[in-house]
Design a protein around this motif. Structure first.
Motif, PDB file in Angstrom:
ATOM      1  N   ALA A 158      32.536  32.327   6.695  1.00  0.00           N
ATOM      2  CA  ALA A 158      33.922  31.567   6.562  1.00  0.00           C
ATOM      3  C   ALA A 158      34.779  32.380   5.923  1.00  0.00           C
ATOM      4  O   ALA A 158      35.931  32.113   5.882  1.00  0.00           O
ATOM      5  CB  ALA A 158      33.510  30.182   6.190  1.00  0.00           C
ATOM      6  N   THR A 159      34.409  33.556   5.210  1.00  0.00           N
ATOM      7  CA  THR A 159      35.294  34.133   3.970  1.00  0.00           C
ATOM      8  C   THR A 159      35.376  35.584   4.406  1.00  0.00           C
ATOM      9  O   THR A 159      36.317  36.226   3.659  1.00  0.00           O
ATOM     10  CB  THR A 159      34.594  33.793   2.528  1.00  0.00           C
ATOM     11  N   GLU A 196      46.245  35.612  12.104  1.00  0.00           N
ATOM     12  CA  GLU A 196      45.764  34.086  12.050  1.00  0.00           C
ATOM     13  C   GLU A 196      44.205  34.051  11.371  1.00  0.00           C
ATOM     14  O   GLU A 196      43.889  33.271  10.633  1.00  0.00           O
ATOM     15  CB  GLU A 196      45.661  33.533  13.364  1.00  0.00           C
ATOM     16  N   MET A 197      43.486  35.278  11.777  1.00  0.00           N
ATOM     17  CA  MET A 197      42.148  35.241  11.413  1.00  0.00           C
ATOM     18  C   MET A 197      42.011  35.626   9.885  1.00  0.00           C
ATOM     19  O   MET A 197      41.307  35.078   8.929  1.00  0.00           O
ATOM     20  CB  MET A 197      41.404  36.511  12.084  1.00  0.00           C
ATOM     21  N   ARG A 198      43.014  36.361   9.372  1.00  0.00           N
ATOM     22  CA  ARG A 198      43.214  36.908   7.971  1.00  0.00           C
ATOM     23  C   ARG A 198      43.427  35.478   7.300  1.00  0.00           C
ATOM     24  O   ARG A 198      42.841  35.238   5.988  1.00  0.00           O
ATOM     25  CB  ARG A 198      44.217  37.773   7.458  1.00  0.00           C
ATOM     26  N   ALA A 199      44.244  34.618   7.720  1.00  0.00           N
ATOM     27  CA  ALA A 199      44.449  33.251   6.938  1.00  0.00           C
ATOM     28  C   ALA A 199      43.538  32.411   6.861  1.00  0.00           C
ATOM     29  O   ALA A 199      43.363  31.908   5.962  1.00  0.00           O
ATOM     30  CB  ALA A 199      45.873  32.752   7.689  1.00  0.00           C
ATOM     31  N   ARG A 200      42.725  32.434   7.939  1.00  0.00           N
ATOM     32  CA  ARG A 200      41.596  31.292   8.330  1.00  0.00           C
ATOM     33  C   ARG A 200      40.651  31.760   7.032  1.00  0.00           C
ATOM     34  O   ARG A 200      39.901  30.951   6.510  1.00  0.00           O
ATOM     35  CB  ARG A 200      40.989  31.331   9.691  1.00  0.00           C
ATOM     36  N   LEU A 201      40.335  33.009   7.028  1.00  0.00           N
ATOM     37  CA  LEU A 201      39.084  33.364   6.319  1.00  0.00           C
ATOM     38  C   LEU A 201      39.745  33.197   4.745  1.00  0.00           C
ATOM     39  O   LEU A 201      38.846  32.914   3.949  1.00  0.00           O
ATOM     40  CB  LEU A 201      38.772  35.089   6.632  1.00  0.00           C
ATOM     41  N   ALA A 204      41.605  31.233   3.696  1.00  0.00           N
ATOM     42  CA  ALA A 204      41.977  29.980   3.131  1.00  0.00           C
ATOM     43  C   ALA A 204      40.610  29.279   2.573  1.00  0.00           C
ATOM     44  O   ALA A 204      40.740  28.621   1.729  1.00  0.00           O
ATOM     45  CB  ALA A 204      42.651  29.169   4.210  1.00  0.00           C
ATOM     46  N   ALA A 205      39.479  29.801   3.212  1.00  0.00           N
ATOM     47  CA  ALA A 205      38.235  29.051   2.573  1.00  0.00           C
ATOM     48  C   ALA A 205      37.646  29.923   1.499  1.00  0.00           C
ATOM     49  O   ALA A 205      36.775  29.410   0.850  1.00  0.00           O
ATOM     50  CB  ALA A 205      37.134  29.509   3.864  1.00  0.00           C
TER      51      ALA A 205
END
Length: 367
Positions: A307-308, A332-337, A339-340
């Motif tokens: 997740a990170t 988008e993947m950078r932002a998702r990882l 954010a966790a």
């Protein structure tokens, strides 16, 4: 309970950063009064004093020169008489071997904090002569090696206290301009000592495989503190030139504004050749909301989740390059990882939580 933390203090890395964090958050557990004793003056001593923490300087010693060891132990005895600790915590085998006998003579419980995997060096052989009342380990990876040093000590895991980054606005464009980096570039940062096992070579070789991708810039933060680190830095700068990426790598040297750099970056990459005992840099990056790329070794396996970030095989520039390519190309993947990251960092290393855990372990262990 008055606790005296004892350490060398001549260099600056993860242990020093942890002790400085403990000093800044020492009021989190009012019933635990925290003090410090260091062998050497240096950056750590200054940061501890800036945090308002009492610091005693004991003087250095060399194991090969017995008279310096005896002198250091006498200084430790005087510090115990002055500080009157209920418990002394000795961080690292060198510190424990040099100073713990003075605590034993003063009938002060000695606690050993193991920050690195046991390797069998001279400092560990000296430390073995003074079994501690209690052992604390910085990670499960490290705890697995404790029996090699103290066979009868089970050891308790307390992760390093790492504080969340200051809640201040960082002008990413200004920081990047300051470092000769375009505003739209994907910045890949590594913040570590200039030790070969930190993986600079793999990092640079991976970037060499991506030299035709114009979107990235690399920041390498961390000063060379010893002669072999200077040689390593020079070798890595020469490697970057041979790979044709020298103009895209910024060598930032020793920095005291790493949180600011992280806030202006996009990805943290540290593909270690050797295992991190824990890996504070990964936690700091997660607090900053950065996805993490690391080698699947040691403490990184306890910190970085799917997740990170991404864990890659050690000493594998191709796999590291593929992980970088994926994150460079997928905002988008950078932002998702990213954010966790903060929640994971707090779960592992929130200073108040770790201070309470330490107090509970010390209270039970001293009973």
């Amino acid at each position: 309970m008055r606790v005296l933390h004892v350490y060398a203090g001549n260099l600056y890395g993860g242990v020093e950063a942890m002790l400085a964090t403990i000093a800044r958050h020492r009021g989190a557990v009012p019933e635990m009064e925290t003090r410090f004793a260091l062998a050497y003056e240096g950056r750590l001593a200054g940061e501890l004093r800036d945090a308002g923490a009492p610091v005693a300087i004991l003087g250095g010693a060399r194991i090969s020169r017995s008279w310096t060891v005896w002198s250091a132990r006498r200084a430790m005895g005087k510090a115990i008489m002055s500080e009157k600790p209920d418990i002394s915590i000795f961080h690292s085998a060198w510190t424990h071997g040099i100073f713990a006998p003075a605590a034993r003579r003063a009938d002060v419980p000695a606690v050993f904090w193991l920050h690195d995997a046991v390797s069998g060096g001279a400092a560990e052989r000296l430390a073995r002569r003074t079994p501690p009342r209690l052992a604390i380990c910085t990670s499960e990876f490290v705890r697995a090696t404790l029996p090699k040093l103290f066979p009868h000590a089970e050891g308790e895991v307390v992760h390093p206290a790492v504080a969340a980054l200051p809640d201040v606005a960082v002008d990413r464009v200004a920081v990047r301009a300051e470092l000769g980096t375009e505003a739209e570039s994907v910045v890949i940062v590594q913040a570590s000592r200039m030790e070969p096992w930190k993986g600079h070579r793999v990092h640079l070789e991976a970037l060499g495989l991506l030299r035709d991708d114009p979107r990235w810039t690399c920041w390498l933060a961390g000063g060379a503190q010893r002669p072999h680190e200077l040689r390593h830095r020079d070798e890595m700068q020469a490697l970057a030139a041979r790979l044709g990426i020298a103009e895209r790598v910024r060598w930032l040297g020793e920095r005291r504004d790493v949180p600011r750099l992280l806030a202006a970056a996009d990805v943290l990459c540290q593909p270690n050749l050797g295992p991190e005992p824990f890996g504070i840099t990964f936690v700091e990056a997660m607090y900053a909301g950065l996805p993490v790329i690391g080698a699947a070794l040691g403490g990184a396996r306890e910190i970085v989740t799917d997740a990170t970030g991404v864990l890659v095989p050690p000493d594998d520039p191709s796999a590291t390059a593929e992980a970088l390519r994926m994150l460079i190309g997928d905002a988008e993947m950078r932002a998702r990882l990213g954010a966790a990251g903060p929640a994971r960092a707090r779960e592992l290393c929130d200073p108040e939580m770790q201070m309470r855990k330490l107090h509970g372990i010390l209270t039970a262990g001293a009973a």
